[in-house]
Scaffold this active site. Structure first.
Site, PDB file in Angstrom:
ATOM      1  N   ASN A   9       0.877  -1.172   0.000  1.00  0.00           N
ATOM      2  CA  ASN A   9       0.000   0.000   0.000  1.00  0.00           C
ATOM      3  C   ASN A   9       0.916   1.225   0.000  1.00  0.00           C
ATOM      4  OD1 ASN A   9      -1.767   2.066   0.512  1.00  0.00           O
ATOM      5  ND2 ASN A   9      -2.384   1.356   2.553  1.00  0.00           N
ATOM      6  N   LYS A  11       0.191   4.228  -0.373  1.00  0.00           N
ATOM      7  CA  LYS A  11      -0.458   5.429   0.176  1.00  0.00           C
ATOM      8  C   LYS A  11      -0.179   6.633  -0.724  1.00  0.00           C
ATOM      9  CE  LYS A  11      -0.356   3.361   4.698  1.00  0.00           C
ATOM     10  NZ  LYS A  11      -0.359   3.522   6.146  1.00  0.00           N
ATOM     11  N   HIS A  97      -9.780   1.254   4.490  1.00  0.00           N
ATOM     12  CA  HIS A  97      -8.521   1.420   5.227  1.00  0.00           C
ATOM     13  C   HIS A  97      -8.761   2.382   6.392  1.00  0.00           C
ATOM     14  CE1 HIS A  97      -4.488   2.731   6.233  1.00  0.00           C
ATOM     15  NE2 HIS A  97      -4.068   1.596   5.691  1.00  0.00           N
ATOM     16  N   GLU A  99      -7.211   4.836   7.449  1.00  0.00           N
ATOM     17  CA  GLU A  99      -7.030   6.254   7.108  1.00  0.00           C
ATOM     18  C   GLU A  99      -8.271   6.789   6.387  1.00  0.00           C
ATOM     19  OE1 GLU A  99      -3.186   5.654   5.307  1.00  0.00           O
ATOM     20  OE2 GLU A  99      -2.448   5.152   7.312  1.00  0.00           O
ATOM     21  N   GLU A 169      -5.912  -4.644  10.468  1.00  0.00           N
ATOM     22  CA  GLU A 169      -4.889  -3.624  10.673  1.00  0.00           C
ATOM     23  C   GLU A 169      -5.222  -2.821  11.925  1.00  0.00           C
ATOM     24  OE1 GLU A 169      -2.726  -2.610   6.743  1.00  0.00           O
ATOM     25  OE2 GLU A 169      -4.464  -1.332   6.899  1.00  0.00           O
ATOM     26  N   GLY A 175       1.984   2.462  10.847  1.00  0.00           N
ATOM     27  CA  GLY A 175       2.955   3.551  10.722  1.00  0.00           C
ATOM     28  C   GLY A 175       3.620   3.942  12.031  1.00  0.00           C
ATOM     29  N   SER A 215       2.845  -1.856  10.493  1.00  0.00           N
ATOM     30  CA  SER A 215       4.291  -1.915  10.757  1.00  0.00           C
ATOM     31  C   SER A 215       4.920  -3.266  10.429  1.00  0.00           C
ATOM     32  CB  SER A 215       4.596  -1.497  12.203  1.00  0.00           C
ATOM     33  OG  SER A 215       4.198  -0.151  12.414  1.00  0.00           O
TER      34      SER A 215
HETATM   35  P1  PGA Z   1       2.427   0.504   7.699  1.00  0.00           P
HETATM   36  O1  PGA Z   1       1.003   0.694   6.993  1.00  0.00           O
HETATM   37  O2  PGA Z   1       3.033  -0.770   7.175  1.00  0.00           O
HETATM   38  O3  PGA Z   1       3.230   1.720   7.287  1.00  0.00           O
HETATM   39  O4  PGA Z   1       2.190   0.443   9.168  1.00  0.00           O
HETATM   40  C1  PGA Z   1       0.175  -0.405   6.729  1.00  0.00           C
HETATM   41  C2  PGA Z   1      -1.136   0.055   6.164  1.00  0.00           C
HETATM   42  O5  PGA Z   1      -1.628   1.121   6.578  1.00  0.00           O
HETATM   43  O6  PGA Z   1      -1.716  -0.605   5.279  1.00  0.00           O
END
Ligand code: PGA
Length: 255
Positions: A9, A11, A97, A99, A169, A175, A215
């Protein structure tokens, strides 16, 4: 046996030249390795999709999107429709997601409509669920995940359910560098599979793939993916560097 799925992803990162360079480096690193037990997917920002589609020619890596609207067309300024994504050969769409839920206010109901629209356009939804730090601390992780599932998957038939991809998640792990332990993730994944079993029956529950995200990196991926109910990873930050993502793609698994 369920094939693992390792999904990047990206982003809101990269411009076309950077995206092309990352795909080239990834393909050079993975070389001609063919994996029979896993699939690889990249989900770039929507505007990069044509560039990435071109860069992926002759590669087994699949093309995904990070979001879409549920209507086919109309007065929806700024949105991208399932028809548009499908026209570019997009096979998977990340939906719900955290976000999108927390920054852009997407509701369970909207996410349900998007899951439905993806299936109606023959794309595989990767539906994300996960609790916030506060929900985690107050012991409500499972309750939140099950509620999000109910909202997102309400319209699915048993036949459709097995073909989707779920992604657990935990918001507190995205993140942040704080990963759920393999035990924590496995316990939620087991509960998600159990809920599929109850709602859709044994066979969809056995087929559905449940990814872990939050992460994931080159150092923790092996222990996560060696758990029987963790069928792959949705990778944000660590997917932006070819060497770390290639290492994640090569994760050692139990089976
Ligand atoms: P991350 O994000 O690996 O940077 O924690 C994962 C995601 O949001 O899909």
């Amino acid at each position: 046996m369920r094939k693992k799925l390792i999904a990047a992803n990206w982003k809101m990162h990269l411009v076309p030249g950077e995206a092309r360079a990352l795909i080239a480096a990834l393909m050079a690193d993975l070389g001609r390795e063919t994996f029979t037990d896993r699939e690889v997917l990249v989900a770039p920002a929507a505007i990069l999709i044509p560039e990435v589609k071109d860069a992926l020619k002759q590669s087994p890596i699949m093309l995904g999107a990070q979001n879409m609207f549920y209507e086919e067309k109309g007065a929806f300024t700024g949105e991208i429709s399932p028809t548009m994504l499908a026209a570019y050969g997009v096979t998977h769409v990340i939906i719900g997601h955290s976000e999108r839920r927390h920054i852009f206010g997407e509701s369970d109901e909207m996410i349900g409509l998007k899951v439905r629209a993806a299936l109606d356009h023959r794309m595989t939804p990767i539906m994300c669920v996960g609790e916030t730090q506060e929900e985690h601390d107050s012991g409500r992780a499972l309750e939140v995940v099950l509620r999000q599932m109910e909202g997102g998957l309400g319209s699915l038939s048993s036949d459709e359910a097995g073909g989707i991809v779920m992604a657990y998640e935990p918001v507190w792990a995205i993140g942040t560098g704080r990963t759920a332990t393999p035990e924590q993730a496995e316990s939620i994944h087991g509960a998600i599979r159990g809920a599929f079993n109850e709602r859709f029956g044994h066979s969809p529950a056995q087929i559905v793939r449940i990814l872990y995200g939050g992460s994931v990196n080159a150092d923790n991926v092996d222990s996560l993916l060696s758990r029987p109910d963790i069928d792959g990873a949705l990778v944000g930050g660590a997917s932006l560097k070819a060497d770390s993502f290639a290492r994640i793609v090569r994760a050692r698994t139990a089976k």
